[in-house]
Design a protein around this motif. Structure first.
Motif, PDB file in Angstrom:
ATOM      1  N   UNK A   1       0.847  -1.196   0.000  1.00 55.96           N
ATOM      2  CA  UNK A   1       0.000   0.000   0.000  1.00 55.96           C
ATOM      3  C   UNK A   1       0.884   1.248   0.000  1.00 55.96           C
ATOM      4  N   UNK A   2       0.307   2.430  -0.281  1.00 50.39           N
ATOM      5  CA  UNK A   2       1.133   3.644  -0.382  1.00 50.39           C
ATOM      6  C   UNK A   2       1.979   3.943   0.849  1.00 50.39           C
ATOM      7  N   UNK A   3       1.428   3.733   2.051  1.00 48.25           N
ATOM      8  CA  UNK A   3       2.146   4.126   3.263  1.00 48.25           C
ATOM      9  C   UNK A   3       2.647   2.954   4.098  1.00 48.25           C
ATOM     10  N   UNK A   4       2.211   1.746   3.779  1.00 53.27           N
ATOM     11  CA  UNK A   4       2.560   0.608   4.611  1.00 53.27           C
ATOM     12  C   UNK A   4       2.549  -0.669   3.778  1.00 53.27           C
ATOM     13  N   UNK A   5       3.339  -1.629   4.189  1.00 54.49           N
ATOM     14  CA  UNK A   5       3.317  -2.966   3.602  1.00 54.49           C
ATOM     15  C   UNK A   5       2.821  -3.931   4.668  1.00 54.49           C
ATOM     16  N   UNK A   6       1.736  -4.631   4.379  1.00 53.26           N
ATOM     17  CA  UNK A   6       1.267  -5.686   5.263  1.00 53.26           C
ATOM     18  C   UNK A   6       1.800  -6.999   4.720  1.00 53.26           C
ATOM     19  N   UNK A   7       2.412  -7.793   5.577  1.00 56.47           N
ATOM     20  CA  UNK A   7       2.869  -9.096   5.078  1.00 56.47           C
ATOM     21  C   UNK A   7       2.514 -10.199   6.060  1.00 56.47           C
ATOM     22  N   UNK A   8       2.174 -11.341   5.480  1.00 53.84           N
ATOM     23  CA  UNK A   8       1.758 -12.512   6.253  1.00 53.84           C
ATOM     24  C   UNK A   8       2.664 -13.672   5.893  1.00 53.84           C
ATOM     25  N   UNK A   9       3.326 -14.225   6.895  1.00 59.61           N
ATOM     26  CA  UNK A   9       4.275 -15.315   6.688  1.00 59.61           C
ATOM     27  C   UNK A   9       3.682 -16.627   7.170  1.00 59.61           C
ATOM     28  N   UNK A  10       3.714 -17.610   6.299  1.00 56.51           N
ATOM     29  CA  UNK A  10       3.235 -18.950   6.592  1.00 56.51           C
ATOM     30  C   UNK A  10       4.419 -19.876   6.814  1.00 56.51           C
ATOM     31  N   UNK A  11       4.424 -20.550   7.950  1.00 57.16           N
ATOM     32  CA  UNK A  11       5.373 -21.621   8.222  1.00 57.16           C
ATOM     33  C   UNK A  11       4.568 -22.915   8.232  1.00 57.16           C
ATOM     34  N   UNK A  12       4.869 -23.825   7.327  1.00 57.50           N
ATOM     35  CA  UNK A  12       4.043 -25.011   7.193  1.00 57.50           C
ATOM     36  C   UNK A  12       4.888 -26.254   6.950  1.00 57.50           C
ATOM     37  N   UNK A  13       4.382 -27.385   7.416  1.00 62.86           N
ATOM     38  CA  UNK A  13       5.003 -28.667   7.107  1.00 62.86           C
ATOM     39  C   UNK A  13       4.763 -28.969   5.627  1.00 62.86           C
ATOM     40  N   UNK A  14       5.719 -29.618   5.008  1.00 62.76           N
ATOM     41  CA  UNK A  14       5.635 -29.865   3.570  1.00 62.76           C
ATOM     42  C   UNK A  14       4.423 -30.724   3.195  1.00 62.76           C
ATOM     43  N   UNK A  15       4.027 -31.616   4.093  1.00 66.68           N
ATOM     44  CA  UNK A  15       2.872 -32.472   3.786  1.00 66.68           C
ATOM     45  C   UNK A  15       1.574 -31.665   3.754  1.00 66.68           C
ATOM     46  N   UNK A  16       1.562 -30.463   4.369  1.00 67.86           N
ATOM     47  CA  UNK A  16       0.384 -29.599   4.399  1.00 67.86           C
ATOM     48  C   UNK A  16       0.549 -28.377   3.502  1.00 67.86           C
TER      49      UNK A  16
END
Length: 292
Positions: free
Chosen positions: A244-259
């Protein structure tokens, strides 16, 4: 149990889950499009997660499964009443088409369709995390909860219902949300990516860093990055950045490879449904409302 008892039971259950929120049974509100009074089974209105929000609950007491026509009718109903969210509760299940129509709808309104027996999971389906004046209305994908209680080091986290935050982080799939405010130290997305990637290369030996196609939004640019390394074992990391113009929202996923595939779809679902806003503070710097 009659249909009326069914609605009253659900109302009282929601009142127990959200004791600080105004929850009314069998109310009428004028539609913005229809210009007529519309009957609402349950209206959740007022303060939810600290901010003003309107959620409409429709209680289906059928002798058959909810189908796609029921979902489409309710989506139009929500639009007419300008609801923030919708919850369709069914006593007899729902068809796959109905579930897909509710879950993957592209409108700004989010509709959650759940079984009567899954009411307990509603307690953690919605949150409004914020940082400085930036905020996001976020929802947990089906089968997951969102935690923005402030009791952890994450602004908000998402993980499968039935697990604790620690259990999900170490044994299953886990998503955390963060805000990166654009300033002289973190001016834009390319700078953020470069710094994060450099950090990954210092932490891991020869990590594999790739960018993949992902979902799209009209209000911002989305970037999906995957980081894989031998040291990560059976875990892999995906991050979606909303620029976004003033901010970056980020979501990090840590997952097992089987999922991996299933969990990645959960991450993309969160990114699709997120509603970006700005926090309005009072004179004491306490958040009092959200401007969308």
């Amino acid at each position: 149990m009659s249909w009326k008892e069914y609605e009253i039971y659900i109302t009282r259950h929601l009142q127990r889950l959200f004791p600080e929120t105004d929850i009314q049974h069998n109310v009428r509100r004028e539609g913005l499009i229809s210009k007529t009074k519309r009957q609402i089974d349950i209206l959740i209105e007022g303060r939810v997660a600290g901010f003003d929000l309107k959620i409409i609950v429709d209680c289906k007491y059928f002798n058959k499964k909810v189908d796609v026509k029921d979902v489409e009718s309710f989506l139009s109903f929500l639009q007419d009443l300008k609801a923030s969210k919708g919850i369709l509760i069914t006593n007899n299940g729902y068809s796959e088409a109905a579930y897909n129509r509710a879950t993957y709808d592209t409108q700004d309104i989010e509709l959650r369709i759940i079984d009567f027996g899954d009411l307990e999971n509603l307690q953690g389906f919605l949150a409004i995390p914020y940082s400085k004046s930036e905020c996001a209305i976020v929802s947990a994908p089906p089968g997951w909860i969102v935690d923005a209680s402030g009791g952890s080091r994450y602004v908000a986290s998402f993980y499968p219902a039935g697990l604790s935050q620690d259990e999900a982080f170490h044994t299953s799939s886990f998503v955390y949300l963060a805000f990166s405010h654009k300033d002289k130290d973190w001016p834009d997305l390319p700078d953020l990516l470069t710094k994060q990637n450099d950090g990954a290369r210092k932490h891991y030996k020869n990590p594999k860093i790739e960018y993949l196609d992902t979902v799209r939004r009209e209000d911002c640019t989305l970037t999906l990055r995957v980081i894989d390394a031998v040291e990560m074992g059976d875990t892999i990391e995906y991050t979606i950045f909303l620029d976004y113009p003033n901010v970056i929202l980020y979501m990090t996923l840590l997952t097992k490879r089987v999922e991996e595939k299933k969990s990645l779809r959960k991450l993309e679902w969160i990114a699709e449904k997120l509603i970006k806003g700005n926090v309005i503070f009072d004179q004491s710097k306490r958040p009092i409302n959200v401007q969308l």
